[in-house]
Design a protein around this motif. Sequence first.
Motif, PDB file in Angstrom:
ATOM      1  N   ASN A  79       9.938  13.020  16.142  1.00  0.00           N
ATOM      2  CA  ASN A  79       8.865  13.991  16.510  1.00  0.00           C
ATOM      3  C   ASN A  79       8.936  14.053  17.926  1.00  0.00           C
ATOM      4  OD1 ASN A  79       7.388  16.104  15.750  1.00  0.00           O
ATOM      5  ND2 ASN A  79       5.651  15.056  16.078  1.00  0.00           N
ATOM      6  N   LEU A  80       8.811  13.123  18.727  1.00  0.00           N
ATOM      7  CA  LEU A  80       8.558  13.056  20.182  1.00  0.00           C
ATOM      8  C   LEU A  80       9.906  13.538  20.936  1.00  0.00           C
ATOM      9  CD1 LEU A  80       6.263  10.017  21.138  1.00  0.00           C
ATOM     10  CD2 LEU A  80       5.523  12.429  21.056  1.00  0.00           C
ATOM     11  N   ALA A  81      10.881  12.930  20.303  1.00  0.00           N
ATOM     12  CA  ALA A  81      12.315  13.315  20.995  1.00  0.00           C
ATOM     13  C   ALA A  81      12.756  14.668  20.422  1.00  0.00           C
ATOM     14  CB  ALA A  81      13.336  12.400  20.167  1.00  0.00           C
ATOM     15  N   ARG A  82      12.158  15.398  19.328  1.00  0.00           N
ATOM     16  CA  ARG A  82      12.500  16.732  19.325  1.00  0.00           C
ATOM     17  C   ARG A  82      11.793  17.577  20.294  1.00  0.00           C
ATOM     18  NH1 ARG A  82      15.544  18.956  14.648  1.00  0.00           N
ATOM     19  NH2 ARG A  82      14.373  20.896  15.054  1.00  0.00           N
ATOM     20  N   MET A  83      10.590  17.214  20.712  1.00  0.00           N
ATOM     21  CA  MET A  83       9.650  18.238  21.441  1.00  0.00           C
ATOM     22  C   MET A  83      10.123  17.649  22.827  1.00  0.00           C
ATOM     23  SD  MET A  83       6.095  18.406  19.642  1.00  0.00           S
ATOM     24  CE  MET A  83       5.822  16.662  19.368  1.00  0.00           C
ATOM     25  N   HIS A  84      10.637  16.670  23.100  1.00  0.00           N
ATOM     26  CA  HIS A  84      10.809  16.289  24.591  1.00  0.00           C
ATOM     27  C   HIS A  84      12.450  15.618  24.528  1.00  0.00           C
ATOM     28  CE1 HIS A  84       6.505  16.846  25.484  1.00  0.00           C
ATOM     29  NE2 HIS A  84       6.251  16.164  24.590  1.00  0.00           N
ATOM     30  N   PRO A  85      13.429  16.498  24.480  1.00  0.00           N
ATOM     31  CA  PRO A  85      14.687  16.117  24.465  1.00  0.00           C
ATOM     32  C   PRO A  85      14.906  15.183  25.694  1.00  0.00           C
ATOM     33  CG  PRO A  85      14.722  18.318  24.278  1.00  0.00           C
ATOM     34  CD  PRO A  85      13.284  17.994  24.269  1.00  0.00           C
ATOM     35  N   GLY A  86      15.766  13.823  25.462  1.00  0.00           N
ATOM     36  CA  GLY A  86      16.287  13.253  26.591  1.00  0.00           C
ATOM     37  C   GLY A  86      15.170  12.666  27.377  1.00  0.00           C
ATOM     38  N   ARG A  87      13.996  12.581  27.157  1.00  0.00           N
ATOM     39  CA  ARG A  87      13.024  11.909  28.016  1.00  0.00           C
ATOM     40  C   ARG A  87      12.144  10.915  27.237  1.00  0.00           C
ATOM     41  NH1 ARG A  87       8.687  15.913  29.238  1.00  0.00           N
ATOM     42  NH2 ARG A  87       8.176  14.262  30.742  1.00  0.00           N
ATOM     43  N   LEU A  88      12.660  10.374  26.087  1.00  0.00           N
ATOM     44  CA  LEU A  88      11.802   9.087  25.618  1.00  0.00           C
ATOM     45  C   LEU A  88      12.999   8.075  25.544  1.00  0.00           C
ATOM     46  CD1 LEU A  88       9.465   8.395  23.804  1.00  0.00           C
ATOM     47  CD2 LEU A  88      10.821   9.253  21.703  1.00  0.00           C
ATOM     48  N   ALA A  89      12.052   6.938  25.380  1.00  0.00           N
ATOM     49  CA  ALA A  89      12.930   5.530  25.152  1.00  0.00           C
ATOM     50  C   ALA A  89      11.931   4.663  24.466  1.00  0.00           C
ATOM     51  CB  ALA A  89      12.902   4.889  26.561  1.00  0.00           C
ATOM     52  N   ALA A  90      12.425   4.178  23.233  1.00  0.00           N
ATOM     53  CA  ALA A  90      11.581   3.513  22.330  1.00  0.00           C
ATOM     54  C   ALA A  90      11.759   2.052  22.261  1.00  0.00           C
ATOM     55  CB  ALA A  90      11.619   4.183  20.825  1.00  0.00           C
ATOM     56  N   GLY A  91      10.840   1.341  22.575  1.00  0.00           N
ATOM     57  CA  GLY A  91      10.841  -0.218  22.648  1.00  0.00           C
ATOM     58  C   GLY A  91      10.217  -0.860  21.241  1.00  0.00           C
ATOM     59  N   ILE A  92      10.902  -1.691  20.504  1.00  0.00           N
ATOM     60  CA  ILE A  92      10.361  -2.233  19.552  1.00  0.00           C
ATOM     61  C   ILE A  92      10.408  -3.979  19.679  1.00  0.00           C
ATOM     62  CG2 ILE A  92      10.674  -2.373  17.219  1.00  0.00           C
ATOM     63  CD1 ILE A  92      11.885   0.190  16.916  1.00  0.00           C
ATOM     64  N   GLY A  93       9.224  -4.461  19.439  1.00  0.00           N
ATOM     65  CA  GLY A  93       9.459  -5.943  19.561  1.00  0.00           C
ATOM     66  C   GLY A  93       8.913  -6.845  18.154  1.00  0.00           C
ATOM     67  N   HIS A  94       9.018  -7.976  18.441  1.00  0.00           N
ATOM     68  CA  HIS A  94       8.154  -8.919  17.263  1.00  0.00           C
ATOM     69  C   HIS A  94       6.807  -8.747  17.097  1.00  0.00           C
ATOM     70  CE1 HIS A  94      11.998 -10.954  16.716  1.00  0.00           C
ATOM     71  NE2 HIS A  94      12.005 -11.355  17.904  1.00  0.00           N
ATOM     72  N   GLY A  95       6.241  -8.406  18.331  1.00  0.00           N
ATOM     73  CA  GLY A  95       4.430  -8.757  18.449  1.00  0.00           C
ATOM     74  C   GLY A  95       4.294  -9.941  18.744  1.00  0.00           C
ATOM     75  N   VAL A  96       3.235 -10.124  19.282  1.00  0.00           N
ATOM     76  CA  VAL A  96       2.638 -11.503  19.832  1.00  0.00           C
ATOM     77  C   VAL A  96       2.301 -12.140  18.454  1.00  0.00           C
ATOM     78  CG1 VAL A  96       0.952 -12.813  20.969  1.00  0.00           C
ATOM     79  CG2 VAL A  96       2.248 -10.870  22.261  1.00  0.00           C
ATOM     80  N   GLN A  97       2.686 -13.136  17.914  1.00  0.00           N
ATOM     81  CA  GLN A  97       2.376 -13.806  16.797  1.00  0.00           C
ATOM     82  C   GLN A  97       0.998 -14.113  16.341  1.00  0.00           C
ATOM     83  OE1 GLN A  97       5.153 -13.700  14.205  1.00  0.00           O
ATOM     84  NE2 GLN A  97       5.814 -12.268  15.950  1.00  0.00           N
ATOM     85  N   GLU A  98       0.308 -14.518  17.461  1.00  0.00           N
ATOM     86  CA  GLU A  98      -1.090 -14.747  17.257  1.00  0.00           C
ATOM     87  C   GLU A  98      -1.617 -13.488  17.049  1.00  0.00           C
ATOM     88  OE1 GLU A  98      -4.789 -16.413  19.818  1.00  0.00           O
ATOM     89  OE2 GLU A  98      -2.931 -16.661  20.697  1.00  0.00           O
ATOM     90  N   TRP A  99      -1.547 -12.554  17.656  1.00  0.00           N
ATOM     91  CA  TRP A  99      -1.984 -11.088  17.240  1.00  0.00           C
ATOM     92  C   TRP A  99      -1.747 -10.811  15.971  1.00  0.00           C
ATOM     93  CZ3 TRP A  99      -0.568  -8.368  22.504  1.00  0.00           C
ATOM     94  CH2 TRP A  99      -1.562  -8.820  23.309  1.00  0.00           C
ATOM     95  N   MET A 100      -0.491 -10.866  15.566  1.00  0.00           N
ATOM     96  CA  MET A 100      -0.181 -10.615  14.246  1.00  0.00           C
ATOM     97  C   MET A 100      -0.823 -11.098  13.079  1.00  0.00           C
ATOM     98  SD  MET A 100       1.992  -8.057  14.894  1.00  0.00           S
ATOM     99  CE  MET A 100       1.080  -7.903  16.250  1.00  0.00           C
ATOM    100  N   ARG A 101      -1.098 -12.325  13.303  1.00  0.00           N
ATOM    101  CA  ARG A 101      -1.808 -13.247  12.302  1.00  0.00           C
ATOM    102  C   ARG A 101      -3.352 -12.940  12.278  1.00  0.00           C
ATOM    103  NH1 ARG A 101       1.562 -17.226  14.383  1.00  0.00           N
ATOM    104  NH2 ARG A 101       0.003 -17.727  15.901  1.00  0.00           N
ATOM    105  N   GLN A 102      -3.856 -12.334  13.568  1.00  0.00           N
ATOM    106  CA  GLN A 102      -5.023 -11.736  13.600  1.00  0.00           C
ATOM    107  C   GLN A 102      -5.462 -10.590  12.659  1.00  0.00           C
ATOM    108  OE1 GLN A 102      -5.539 -11.784  18.103  1.00  0.00           O
ATOM    109  NE2 GLN A 102      -7.616 -12.356  17.456  1.00  0.00           N
ATOM    110  N   VAL A 103      -4.425  -9.836  12.604  1.00  0.00           N
ATOM    111  CA  VAL A 103      -4.468  -8.580  11.575  1.00  0.00           C
ATOM    112  C   VAL A 103      -4.000  -8.640  10.342  1.00  0.00           C
ATOM    113  CG1 VAL A 103      -5.001  -7.037  13.766  1.00  0.00           C
ATOM    114  CG2 VAL A 103      -2.786  -7.473  12.931  1.00  0.00           C
TER     115      VAL A 103
END
Length: 279
Positions: A79-103
Motif C-alpha cells: 500500500n505504501l509503495a503504491r502511494m509513494h513509489p520509489g520512496r520506501l525500504a522495508a526492514g524485517i527482523g527476528h525481533g528481540v527474543q525477550e520482547w517476543m516472549r513477553q507478548v
Amino acid sequence: MRLGVMFDRDLPPEELIPFARALDETAVDDLWVVEDLGWTGGVSAAATALAVTSRLRVGIGITPAPLRNPMLLAMEIGNLARMHPGRLAAGIGHGVQEWMRQVGAAVPSPLALLEETITAVRALLRGETVTLHGKAVHLDGVSLVHPPAVPPPVLAGVKGPRSLALSGRVAQGTIVPEGVGPAQLPGIAERIAGGDDHELGVFTFLHIGEEADRLAHPVVRDQAAYLGVSPHDVVMAAGTPEQAAEQVRSMWAAGAGTVVVRPLGRDPLPHVHALLSAL
C-alpha cells in the motif's frame, strides 16, 4: 552511498512530522523509523513520514517477523509503495527474543520464520500468488489485489552469522545494528555474500560533543550490553563534526552502502546539521 537519519524511539511521536519535514530540506537521503515493543509502530510512522515529505526515502527499521503475519505485512508495505513509489525500504527482523516472549510471540525457529516471511513478502510484492507451507509460515493461494508496480527493497535486520547468511539468500539488503564499526564490515559482507546489488546498511549513534556525555547515555550502555561489549567499544559517529564525518566516511569506505545515524539526545537536528556541514 546513502546517508540516513533515524527518528529515535524515545522522541514523542508527534515530533516526527516537523522532524521529517526538516530533513526533507537537507541533503539527507533517508529517514528511518523504528518499531520496538512498546514504543511506536513502524508502518504507521513510515506512512506519516512519507505523507509529509516529497523526496526522502523512508525506511522501516525494523518490523519483527513474529508480530507480523506476512500477508498483512505485504499488504501494508504494498500500500505504501503504491502511494509513494520509489520512496520506501522495508526492514524485517527476528525481533528481540525477550520482547517476543513477553507478548506470546516467541517461535521455535526464528531463522525459519524470518526466511519464510521475507520470501513470502517479496513474492507477494512482486504480484505473485503465494502458497507456502513451511516450518513457521502457512499461506494458501494468496495474492495482492494492488501490488506495487515497483516493489520496494526488503532488508533483513540481523547480526548473527547464520542470520547474515540468511539475509544474503533471501533479502535485498542487510541492516546491522548500532555499535558495529568499519573494521567489522568486510567480514559481515563476506558472511552475507549477497552480491553487488545487496544493500548493506549500518545504524550508528551520532553525538557531537564530549565523550563522557555519550558513554554515559543509557541507550549506548543498553546497546553495549546487547552486543556484549564495553560502552567504549560501541563504535559511533561522535566527537567534533569533522570526527563524526570521518567515521561515516570510513563506514562507506568499508562497504556500507547506507549509513543511518541515530542522534543521541532530546534535540537531534543540530547534531545532524553539524554532521552535514562537515560532510
